[in-house]
Design a protein around this motif. Sequence first.
Motif, PDB file in Angstrom:
ATOM      1  N   ALA A  38       0.834  -1.214   0.000  1.00 15.80           N
ATOM      2  CA  ALA A  38       0.000   0.000   0.000  1.00 15.80           C
ATOM      3  C   ALA A  38       0.864   1.258   0.000  1.00 15.80           C
ATOM      4  CB  ALA A  38      -0.935  -0.006   1.210  1.00 15.80           C
ATOM      5  N   LEU A  39       1.923   1.263   0.794  1.00 10.41           N
ATOM      6  CA  LEU A  39       2.824   2.411   0.828  1.00 10.41           C
ATOM      7  C   LEU A  39       3.512   2.593  -0.521  1.00 10.41           C
ATOM      8  CD1 LEU A  39       3.998   4.650   2.629  1.00 10.41           C
ATOM      9  CD2 LEU A  39       5.813   3.053   3.274  1.00 10.41           C
ATOM     10  N   LEU A  40       3.896   1.494  -1.136  1.00 15.16           N
ATOM     11  CA  LEU A  40       4.542   1.550  -2.447  1.00 15.16           C
ATOM     12  C   LEU A  40       3.607   2.116  -3.509  1.00 15.16           C
ATOM     13  CD1 LEU A  40       6.904   0.794  -4.358  1.00 15.16           C
ATOM     14  CD2 LEU A  40       5.835  -1.446  -4.585  1.00 15.16           C
ATOM     15  N   VAL A  41       2.376   1.674  -3.508  1.00 11.81           N
ATOM     16  CA  VAL A  41       1.421   2.092  -4.536  1.00 11.81           C
ATOM     17  C   VAL A  41       0.896   3.503  -4.287  1.00 11.81           C
ATOM     18  CG1 VAL A  41      -0.849   1.592  -5.525  1.00 11.81           C
ATOM     19  CG2 VAL A  41       0.764  -0.254  -5.128  1.00 11.81           C
ATOM     20  N   LEU A  42       0.574   3.844  -3.048  1.00 15.05           N
ATOM     21  CA  LEU A  42      -0.051   5.131  -2.760  1.00 15.05           C
ATOM     22  C   LEU A  42       0.950   6.260  -2.514  1.00 15.05           C
ATOM     23  CD1 LEU A  42      -2.956   3.909  -0.478  1.00 15.05           C
ATOM     24  CD2 LEU A  42      -3.025   4.483  -2.920  1.00 15.05           C
ATOM     25  N   PHE A  43       2.149   5.921  -2.071  1.00 13.93           N
ATOM     26  CA  PHE A  43       3.167   6.936  -1.796  1.00 13.93           C
ATOM     27  C   PHE A  43       4.543   6.374  -2.125  1.00 13.93           C
ATOM     28  CE2 PHE A  43       5.485   9.879   1.140  1.00 13.93           C
ATOM     29  CZ  PHE A  43       5.127  11.044   0.481  1.00 13.93           C
ATOM     30  N   PRO A  44       4.815   6.183  -3.423  1.00 11.09           N
ATOM     31  CA  PRO A  44       6.057   5.526  -3.828  1.00 11.09           C
ATOM     32  C   PRO A  44       7.328   6.299  -3.495  1.00 11.09           C
ATOM     33  CG  PRO A  44       4.878   6.316  -5.753  1.00 11.09           C
ATOM     34  CD  PRO A  44       3.975   6.510  -4.573  1.00 11.09           C
ATOM     35  N   ILE A  45       7.219   7.579  -3.201  1.00  6.88           N
ATOM     36  CA  ILE A  45       8.405   8.348  -2.818  1.00  6.88           C
ATOM     37  C   ILE A  45       9.056   7.698  -1.599  1.00  6.88           C
ATOM     38  CG2 ILE A  45       9.189  10.587  -1.918  1.00  6.88           C
ATOM     39  CD1 ILE A  45       8.500  10.635  -4.885  1.00  6.88           C
ATOM     40  N   VAL A  46       8.263   7.288  -0.653  1.00  5.26           N
ATOM     41  CA  VAL A  46       8.769   6.595   0.539  1.00  5.26           C
ATOM     42  C   VAL A  46       8.662   5.083   0.346  1.00  5.26           C
ATOM     43  CG1 VAL A  46       8.371   6.223   3.009  1.00  5.26           C
ATOM     44  CG2 VAL A  46       8.166   8.522   2.045  1.00  5.26           C
ATOM     45  N   GLY A  47       7.597   4.629  -0.265  1.00  7.74           N
ATOM     46  CA  GLY A  47       7.316   3.204  -0.384  1.00  7.74           C
ATOM     47  C   GLY A  47       8.330   2.421  -1.195  1.00  7.74           C
ATOM     48  N   TYR A  48       8.885   3.022  -2.244  1.00 13.32           N
ATOM     49  CA  TYR A  48       9.845   2.299  -3.087  1.00 13.32           C
ATOM     50  C   TYR A  48      11.117   1.988  -2.314  1.00 13.32           C
ATOM     51  CZ  TYR A  48      12.618   1.113  -7.224  1.00 13.32           C
ATOM     52  OH  TYR A  48      13.407   0.478  -8.145  1.00 13.32           O
ATOM     53  N   GLY A  49      11.660   2.977  -1.632  1.00 13.07           N
ATOM     54  CA  GLY A  49      12.850   2.738  -0.815  1.00 13.07           C
ATOM     55  C   GLY A  49      12.570   1.785   0.334  1.00 13.07           C
ATOM     56  N   ASN A  50      11.400   1.920   0.939  1.00 11.04           N
ATOM     57  CA  ASN A  50      11.006   1.036   2.035  1.00 11.04           C
ATOM     58  C   ASN A  50      10.921  -0.409   1.550  1.00 11.04           C
ATOM     59  OD1 ASN A  50       9.872   0.593   4.773  1.00 11.04           O
ATOM     60  ND2 ASN A  50       8.039   0.061   3.608  1.00 11.04           N
ATOM     61  N   TRP A  51      10.312  -0.611   0.392  1.00 15.50           N
ATOM     62  CA  TRP A  51      10.190  -1.956  -0.178  1.00 15.50           C
ATOM     63  C   TRP A  51      11.567  -2.553  -0.478  1.00 15.50           C
ATOM     64  CZ3 TRP A  51       9.930  -2.901  -5.935  1.00 15.50           C
ATOM     65  CH2 TRP A  51       9.861  -4.279  -6.215  1.00 15.50           C
ATOM     66  N   LEU A  52      12.435  -1.781  -1.114  1.00 15.69           N
ATOM     67  CA  LEU A  52      13.764  -2.296  -1.448  1.00 15.69           C
ATOM     68  C   LEU A  52      14.571  -2.614  -0.196  1.00 15.69           C
ATOM     69  CD1 LEU A  52      14.704  -0.067  -4.501  1.00 15.69           C
ATOM     70  CD2 LEU A  52      13.836  -2.412  -4.499  1.00 15.69           C
ATOM     71  N   TYR A  53      14.407  -1.804   0.843  1.00 17.14           N
ATOM     72  CA  TYR A  53      15.074  -2.063   2.114  1.00 17.14           C
ATOM     73  C   TYR A  53      14.588  -3.386   2.711  1.00 17.14           C
ATOM     74  CZ  TYR A  53      16.112  -1.633   7.102  1.00 17.14           C
ATOM     75  OH  TYR A  53      16.528  -1.879   8.387  1.00 17.14           O
ATOM     76  N   LYS A  54      13.278  -3.545   2.799  1.00 11.55           N
ATOM     77  CA  LYS A  54      12.714  -4.770   3.385  1.00 11.55           C
ATOM     78  C   LYS A  54      13.015  -5.992   2.520  1.00 11.55           C
ATOM     79  CE  LYS A  54       9.188  -2.658   6.212  1.00 11.55           C
ATOM     80  NZ  LYS A  54       7.772  -2.546   6.524  1.00 11.55           N
ATOM     81  N   LYS A  55      13.042  -5.794   1.209  1.00  7.74           N
ATOM     82  CA  LYS A  55      13.357  -6.889   0.282  1.00  7.74           C
ATOM     83  C   LYS A  55      14.787  -7.374   0.507  1.00  7.74           C
ATOM     84  CE  LYS A  55      13.330  -7.758  -4.714  1.00  7.74           C
ATOM     85  NZ  LYS A  55      14.720  -7.920  -5.045  1.00  7.74           N
TER      86      LYS A  55
END
Length: 177
Positions: free
Chosen positions: A40-57
């Motif tokens: 949801a963070l990636l889709v709705l607010f990718p400015i933060v969500g993309y980095g967050n996803w890559l970090y968790k990945k």
Amino acid sequence: MIILTIIGIYVVYVLLIGILFFSFKYYKTEKKIINTKEFALLVLFPIVGYGNWLYKKELREKGITKFPKEWFIWKNAIPINIGYIILLAIIGYILFGISTGSIGGGMEWANKQENAALIGVGFLTDIVSGIALLFITIIAILGLGMLAFFLIFIPIIQVKSIERIYYKKQVELNNSK
């Protein structure tokens, strides 16, 4: 009004790339939704969500990351914001083209009036229009530059700062051995 328009375009841009690009990238990479909040963070607010996803990945795959989560967020916000600046430049260029099509009609108007005295008025109108357009262009370029500073260069400075701290700690660890 212009600031609200720029913010509105940014919100729409972020939502569109989140929905149209990052949701597909997530599915292609992960094959399913692993974490609903992360998605949801990636889709709705990718400015933060993309980095967050890559970090968790990276945490899921390697168990550890070289840099903290903030580094991933700042680092991956940069290309998204570059895309936004490019979009604004394209929109500005199109609007500039439209506006220049409507400016410069003073001489045409004067020539149609069949009065030699009005040619000076038409010429003066074109000069004033051209100068106004030049100032508007300069202001638009300065505005884009300021926006680029906040959306691109500040994140770059943050990334470099986090990297500097990390490498300083690495040097300190190596010297203490």
